[in-house]
Scaffold this motif. Structure first.
Motif, short mmCIF file in Angstrom:
data_model
loop_
_atom_site.label_atom_id
_atom_site.label_comp_id
_atom_site.label_asym_id
_atom_site.label_seq_id
_atom_site.Cartn_x
_atom_site.Cartn_y
_atom_site.Cartn_z
N HIS A 176 -6.24 6.27 9.24
CA HIS A 176 -7.48 5.73 8.70
C HIS A 176 -8.61 6.72 8.93
CE1 HIS A 176 -6.27 1.35 8.35
NE2 HIS A 176 -5.21 1.92 8.88
N ARG A 177 -9.46 6.83 7.95
CA ARG A 177 -10.72 7.57 8.09
C ARG A 177 -11.81 6.53 7.96
NH1 ARG A 177 -13.33 11.69 3.67
NH2 ARG A 177 -14.99 12.53 4.98
N ASP A 178 -12.55 6.35 9.03
CA ASP A 178 -13.61 5.34 9.03
C ASP A 178 -13.08 4.00 8.52
OD1 ASP A 178 -15.40 7.23 10.05
OD2 ASP A 178 -16.03 7.85 8.04
N ASP A 179 -11.93 3.58 9.05
CA ASP A 179 -11.30 2.29 8.77
C ASP A 179 -10.74 2.13 7.36
OD1 ASP A 179 -11.52 1.25 11.36
OD2 ASP A 179 -13.60 0.68 11.01
N ARG A 180 -10.61 3.23 6.62
CA ARG A 180 -9.97 3.18 5.30
C ARG A 180 -8.67 3.98 5.37
NH1 ARG A 180 -9.81 6.11 0.51
NH2 ARG A 180 -11.20 7.73 1.27
N PRO A 181 -7.52 3.38 5.01
CA PRO A 181 -6.27 4.15 5.06
C PRO A 181 -6.30 5.30 4.06
CG PRO A 181 -5.89 1.98 4.09
CD PRO A 181 -7.33 2.02 4.53
N VAL A 182 -5.97 6.51 4.56
CA VAL A 182 -6.02 7.70 3.70
C VAL A 182 -4.73 8.50 3.71
CG1 VAL A 182 -8.54 7.93 3.85
CG2 VAL A 182 -7.09 9.11 5.53
N ALA A 183 -3.81 8.18 4.63
CA ALA A 183 -2.57 8.96 4.70
C ALA A 183 -1.48 8.17 5.42
CB ALA A 183 -2.82 10.28 5.42
N LEU A 184 -0.25 8.58 5.15
CA LEU A 184 0.92 8.08 5.84
C LEU A 184 1.46 9.22 6.68
CD1 LEU A 184 3.12 5.88 6.18
CD2 LEU A 184 4.22 6.80 4.13
N PHE A 185 1.61 8.99 7.97
CA PHE A 185 2.05 10.02 8.91
C PHE A 185 3.29 9.50 9.62
CE2 PHE A 185 1.34 12.18 13.18
CZ PHE A 185 1.63 13.46 12.74
N GLN A 186 4.35 10.29 9.60
CA GLN A 186 5.58 9.90 10.26
C GLN A 186 5.97 10.96 11.27
OE1 GLN A 186 7.22 7.59 6.33
NE2 GLN A 186 8.71 8.75 7.50
N THR A 187 6.49 10.51 12.40
CA THR A 187 6.94 11.42 13.44
C THR A 187 8.38 11.08 13.81
OG1 THR A 187 6.18 10.01 15.27
CG2 THR A 187 4.59 11.61 14.37
N TYR A 188 9.07 12.08 14.34
CA TYR A 188 10.46 11.85 14.73
C TYR A 188 10.90 12.89 15.75
CZ TYR A 188 11.53 15.71 11.54
OH TYR A 188 11.57 16.92 10.93
N LEU B 4 0.84 -1.20 0.00
CA LEU B 4 0.00 0.00 0.00
C LEU B 4 0.87 1.25 0.00
CD1 LEU B 4 -2.72 1.50 0.24
CD2 LEU B 4 -2.45 1.31 2.73
N ILE B 5 1.85 1.29 0.90
CA ILE B 5 2.73 2.46 0.96
C ILE B 5 3.46 2.63 -0.37
CG2 ILE B 5 4.78 3.43 2.07
CD1 ILE B 5 3.78 2.03 4.69
N HIS B 6 3.95 1.54 -0.94
CA HIS B 6 4.61 1.60 -2.24
C HIS B 6 3.71 2.21 -3.30
CE1 HIS B 6 5.63 -0.16 -6.21
NE2 HIS B 6 6.86 0.19 -5.84
N SER B 7 2.45 1.80 -3.31
CA SER B 7 1.52 2.33 -4.33
C SER B 7 1.34 3.85 -4.18
CB SER B 7 0.18 1.61 -4.28
OG SER B 7 -0.58 1.99 -3.14
N TRP B 8 1.48 4.35 -2.97
CA TRP B 8 1.33 5.80 -2.74
C TRP B 8 2.61 6.57 -3.06
CZ3 TRP B 8 -1.38 6.12 2.72
CH2 TRP B 8 -2.68 5.61 2.61
N VAL B 9 3.76 6.08 -2.55
CA VAL B 9 5.00 6.86 -2.66
C VAL B 9 5.60 6.84 -4.05
CG1 VAL B 9 5.53 6.61 -0.20
CG2 VAL B 9 6.55 5.00 -1.86
N THR B 10 5.14 5.95 -4.91
CA THR B 10 5.68 5.89 -6.27
C THR B 10 4.82 6.62 -7.28
OG1 THR B 10 4.65 3.72 -6.59
CG2 THR B 10 6.97 3.74 -5.87
N ILE C 273 -0.65 12.43 2.02
CA ILE C 273 -2.06 12.09 1.82
C ILE C 273 -2.12 11.04 0.71
CG2 ILE C 273 -4.36 12.95 1.20
CD1 ILE C 273 -3.41 14.33 3.69
N GLY C 274 -2.86 9.98 0.94
CA GLY C 274 -3.03 8.95 -0.06
C GLY C 274 -3.86 9.46 -1.23
N PRO C 275 -3.84 8.74 -2.34
CA PRO C 275 -4.62 9.17 -3.51
C PRO C 275 -6.11 9.11 -3.21
CG PRO C 275 -3.69 6.99 -3.86
CD PRO C 275 -3.14 7.48 -2.56
N THR C 276 -6.85 10.03 -3.83
CA THR C 276 -8.30 10.06 -3.63
C THR C 276 -8.98 9.12 -4.61
OG1 THR C 276 -8.52 11.91 -5.17
CG2 THR C 276 -8.26 12.46 -2.85
N ALA C 277 -10.10 8.62 -4.20
CA ALA C 277 -10.91 7.77 -5.07
C ALA C 277 -12.02 8.65 -5.67
CB ALA C 277 -11.50 6.61 -4.28
N GLY C 278 -11.67 9.39 -6.70
CA GLY C 278 -12.64 10.30 -7.30
C GLY C 278 -12.23 11.75 -7.09
#
Length: 193
Positions: free
Chosen positions: A82-94, A40-46, A118-123
């Motif tokens: 997750h928004r309502d159990d759907r992954p929508v973003a990758l958040f990193q802290t340090y 999933l992360i790969h599909s977003w970051v590429t 932010i992950g890709p939108t569906a629409g």
């Protein structure tokens, strides 16, 4: 294997933070499980839209390797939002003092670094989506009383993110040179929210 195993949804992972946002839904911040989340992360970051993340050419094994490494650290953390159990973003802290960014500015006690993809939108894009998500994530970051100032360091060419952070209340800091990019520091204190 039970006969219905192929139709059973994966177990819901425990969240480190959860917030119901009126009119938006429930935001859950869930630690990344590198083996389960690498594809999933790969599909977003590429995707080209994620070019400032610096992983356009990464393979799935490389993403897994990177997030396994992050998972091994006590100072850096990766989460799926997750928004309502759907992954929508990758958040990193340090913790900036344990990161190359800490060598580029005077780290203050209570500084806490963040990255958001932010992950890709569906629409069609949804008005107010990023603002609602960012508000919940900042609430999470400030939920730890030790965190008194949030630090972000987007690429200097990422005008969209810099503008979004300024509209959220961040103030501009200096430009810095990191190993992978020239970045702009931005800061948000508890009092600026």
């Amino acid at each position: 294997m039970p006969p219905d195993a192929h139709t059973t949804a994966p177990a819901r992972r425990d969240a480190v933070y959860e917030q119901v946002v009126e009119g938006f839904g429930t935001i859950r911040v869930v630690p990344v499980d590198p083996p389960a989340d690498a594809e999933l992360i790969h599909s977003w970051v590429t995707e080209e839209r994620a070019r400032f993340w610096g992983m356009l050419d990464a393979s799935v094994p490389r993403v897994l390797e990177l997030y396994d490494y992050v998972d091994s650290l006590d100072t850096h953390h990766a989460y799926l939002v997750h928004r309502d159990d759907r992954p929508v973003a990758l958040f990193q802290t340090y913790e900036p003092e344990a990161d190359p960014v800490g060598e580029c500015y005077d780290v203050q006690p209570g500084d806490f670094g963040v990255h958001l993809l932010i992950g890709p939108t569906a629409g069609a894009s949804e008005r107010g989506f990023t603002a609602a998500l960012l508000s919940a994530l900042l609430a999470y970051a400030f939920s730890d009383p030790r965190h008194t100032r949030i630090v972000a360091e987007p690429d200097i060419h990422n005008d969209k993110v810099i503008d979004r952070l300024l509209r959220t209340g961040f103030t501009l800091g200096p430009e810095i040179d990191l190993p992978e990019k020239r970045a702009r520091l931005l800061f948000l204190t508890r009092d600026d929210r």
